[in-house]
Design an enzyme around this catalytic site. Structure first.
Site: not given
Ligand code: NAD
Length: 260
Positions: A150, A154
């Site tokens: 990844h 991450k």
């Molecule tokens: P990222 O860090 O780019 O985005 C997370 C967002 O959440 C950020 O914009 C952050 O500011 C926001 N955030 C944090 N605290 C917050 C709060 N209290 N209130 C509102 N917003 C808040 O991360 P990402 O790459 O988008 O991944 C997010 C999650 O999704 C991770 O856990 C990742 O592993 C997971 N993910 C899951 C899948 C799936 O298919 N299930 C796929 C990709 C990523």
């Protein structure tokens, strides 16, 4: 009628991808984009879409919206708690939840429709079906290992997807993953125990997600690889889950296997 959405974490990598795809698809409408106050300036949306750092305000703005949350474990749990209070449905894609957090999510799913999946791509969810079959067909002479790659931002390791795939491989062998998982080898470690599944993580660059499962037996090996080329595959899965969840009853924590 279009499914109204509240995107939690709308400024993040997944949140941005989901919002962009939803805007291009008239079966969805954006009711609210929610992120931390210092991330709001980068968010843009059409008329009628609220941009806020206050999830409660977003929930009050649209009573029948489905929440999609890709943020961080404690944030997603808080989203689920608020959804349970207000009766909103929520799709959660955040990974890295510990056992207690997953148990709390399952408890909240008794009160409001909740959906959680560590990987929303079609390919991974098909793999979840065929890996146990492959494991059983090969038999226990084959050692099972997994490597996942990844991007360098991450936060959790191994990936939620690797753990989900690991759980289904362990189950096919009659094992419990926490008892047999090995995610570090260093020094004089001796022979590999038979009851073991190795899951190793590699981090770097902008890799969206690669998972390779190795079945290594006498004189041969099979490698099964899934490569996510872009985040769109997860985002499309999350949108599909939101449309599927709307109007469903609470009662248990739903997942991708309920859709397929
Ligand atoms: P990222 O860090 O780019 O985005 C997370 C967002 O959440 C950020 O914009 C952050 O500011 C926001 N955030 C944090 N605290 C917050 C709060 N209290 N209130 C509102 N917003 C808040 O991360 P990402 O790459 O988008 O991944 C997010 C999650 O999704 C991770 O856990 C990742 O592993 C997971 N993910 C899951 C899948 C799936 O298919 N299930 C796929 C990709 C990523």
């Amino acid at each position: 009628m279009a499914t109204p959405l509240i995107i939690m974490g709308a400024g993040g990598r997944m949140g941005r991808t989901i919002a962009t795809l939803a805007e291009e698809d008239n079966t969805y409408s954006l009711a609210a984009l929610v992120d931390r106050a210092d991330h709001l300036a980068q968010l843009h949306a059409g008329n009628g879409c609220l941009i806020t750092d206050d999830l409660r305000a977003a929930l009050a703005h649209c009573a029948d919206a489905v929440i999609i949350d890709f943020t961080a474990p404690e944030v997603s749990l808080n989203t689920a708690r608020q959804a349970a209070e207000s009766g909103h449905a929520a799709v959660i894609g955040t990974t890295g939840l510990d056992e207690a957090q997953r148990a709390e999510l399952a408890g909240l799913a008794q009160k409001t429709p909740l959906f959680w999946s560590s990987n929303m791509s079609v390919g991974i969810n098909v793999l979840r079906k065929i890996l146990p079959e492959l494991t059983r067909a090969l038999g226990d002479k084959y050692d099972i290992e997994m490597v996942e790659l990844h991007h360098n931002r991450k936060k959790d390791s191994p990936s939620g997807t690797a753990l989900t795939l690991g759980e289904c491989l362990a189950e096919a062998r009659g094992w419990n993953l926490p008892d047999v998982r090995c995610s570090a080898r260093d020094g004089i470690i001796g022979e590999r125990p038979k009851a073991q599944i190795g899951i190793q993580a590699i981090r770097g660059g902008d890799v969206v997600g690669v998972h390779t499962i190795y079945f290594m037996g006498p004189g041969e090996r099979i490698e099964v690889t899934h490569q996510a080329h872009s985040r769109e595959t997860f985002a499309q899965g999350a949108l599909r889950a939101a449309a599927w969840l709307k109007g469903r009853a609470a009662g248990r924590l739903y997942g991708m296997q309920d859709i397929f």
